[in-house]
Design a protein around this motif. Structure first.
Motif, short mmCIF file in Angstrom:
data_model
loop_
_atom_site.label_atom_id
_atom_site.label_comp_id
_atom_site.label_asym_id
_atom_site.label_seq_id
_atom_site.Cartn_x
_atom_site.Cartn_y
_atom_site.Cartn_z
N ARG A 77 0.81 -1.22 0.00
CA ARG A 77 0.00 0.00 0.00
C ARG A 77 0.84 1.27 0.00
O ARG A 77 0.33 2.36 -0.22
N LEU A 90 1.02 2.55 -3.85
CA LEU A 90 -0.21 2.72 -4.62
C LEU A 90 -0.19 4.02 -5.42
O LEU A 90 0.39 5.03 -4.98
N GLY A 114 -11.59 1.85 -3.95
CA GLY A 114 -10.80 3.07 -3.84
C GLY A 114 -10.91 3.68 -2.46
O GLY A 114 -9.92 4.13 -1.87
N LEU A 144 -7.42 5.59 -1.79
CA LEU A 144 -6.90 6.22 -3.00
C LEU A 144 -7.36 7.67 -3.03
O LEU A 144 -8.38 8.03 -2.43
N GLN A 145 -6.63 8.51 -3.76
CA GLN A 145 -6.93 9.94 -3.70
C GLN A 145 -7.72 10.47 -4.89
O GLN A 145 -8.59 11.33 -4.72
N LEU A 202 -3.30 -3.14 -9.79
CA LEU A 202 -2.46 -2.45 -8.80
C LEU A 202 -1.21 -3.26 -8.48
O LEU A 202 -0.13 -2.69 -8.27
#
Length: 246
Positions: free
Chosen positions: A15, A18, A58, A63-64, A231
């Motif tokens: 992570r 990512l 997400g 996630l952004q 990913l």
């Protein structure tokens, strides 16, 4: 054979590596429907479920930025019934998802042009996403009535309108401030489903150094397991941005 549980794959994911921003070219809805002897809109409805799974994961992975290629400026050339159905589906689904977007603190927005859209339609869908604009979590962009080449042209027009005498000072870094994605990082990863190997006018400027991941999976079949596979592939790569790692 049973589908692998996505939580099993999560344990393999680093992570710390990512991507910050992922773009999705959601291809294959029509082919998915055709295989089932159903109209294209049946595939588009199934594709909404895939999008929801991606957004859910997400949020789970923190996630952004996610950007989904929802409707291109070239899609107007499709049969009128399909275009009207797509626009209606987008609006109706957005209405359903607003409570969930609010609960998950997701900031949603459209990037694209309003040219060709009925004024009342645009007012309705833009007011829907505006409800999320005090949220501070993951940003979800819907590239809607979007074309990468048009975005670049419109960006240059905007710059020239604001700074007509300073064209010679414009840099690639500054130009990003005049695009529809202004204020956001460029995508680290572009995922395209259905096996096609092209960008199709999607985030052309922003994807200069994005990693590309192509899967034969049709978009309605793209789920959390498929995203984690993408990913895992991404986190195994070494990004050089034109340089060389010794």
């Amino acid at each position: 054979m049973a589908k692998q549980d996505y939580k099993e794959l999560l344990n393999e994911l680093d992570r710390n590596k990512l991507p910050v921003h992922i773009g999705f070219i959601m291809d294959g809805n029509g082919r998915w429907a055709k295989k089932r002897n159903r109209p294209h809109l049946y595939g588009h409805r199934a594709g909404v479920k895939a999008l929801r799974q991606v957004v859910e994961l997400g949020v789970e992975l923190k996630l952004q930025y996610l950007t989904f290629y929802a409707f291109s400026t070239e899609n107007w050339s499709r049969p009128e019934s399909e275009v009207k159905g797509l626009l209606r589906l987008l609006k109706d689904q957005l209405k359903k998802e607003i409570p969930e977007l609010m609960e998950q603190n997701i900031y949603a927005q459209f990037i694209g042009t309003t040219v060709g859209l009925e004024e009342n339609y645009w007012k309705e869908v833009s007011s829907l996403v505006a409800q999320t604009h005090n949220n501070t979590g993951m940003v979800v962009n819907f590239a809607f009535n979007y074309g990468g080449r048009l975005e670049i042209i419109e960006g240059f027009k905007k710059f020239m309108t604001m700074h007509p005498e300073e064209w010679h000072k414009l840099t690639p870094e500054e130009f990003g401030n005049y695009l529809w994605t202004a204020g956001q990082p460029d995508p680290d990863l572009i995922i395209r489903t259905s096996g096609e190997k092209r960008l199709s006018n999607f985030l052309l400027w922003q994807s200069a150094y994005a990693e590309l991941y192509i899967t034969d999976t049709l978009w309605p079949d793209f789920d959390k397991v498929e995203l984690i596979k993408a990913l895992l592939d991404y986190t195994s790569r070494e990004r050089r941005f034109g340089g060389r790692n010794e």
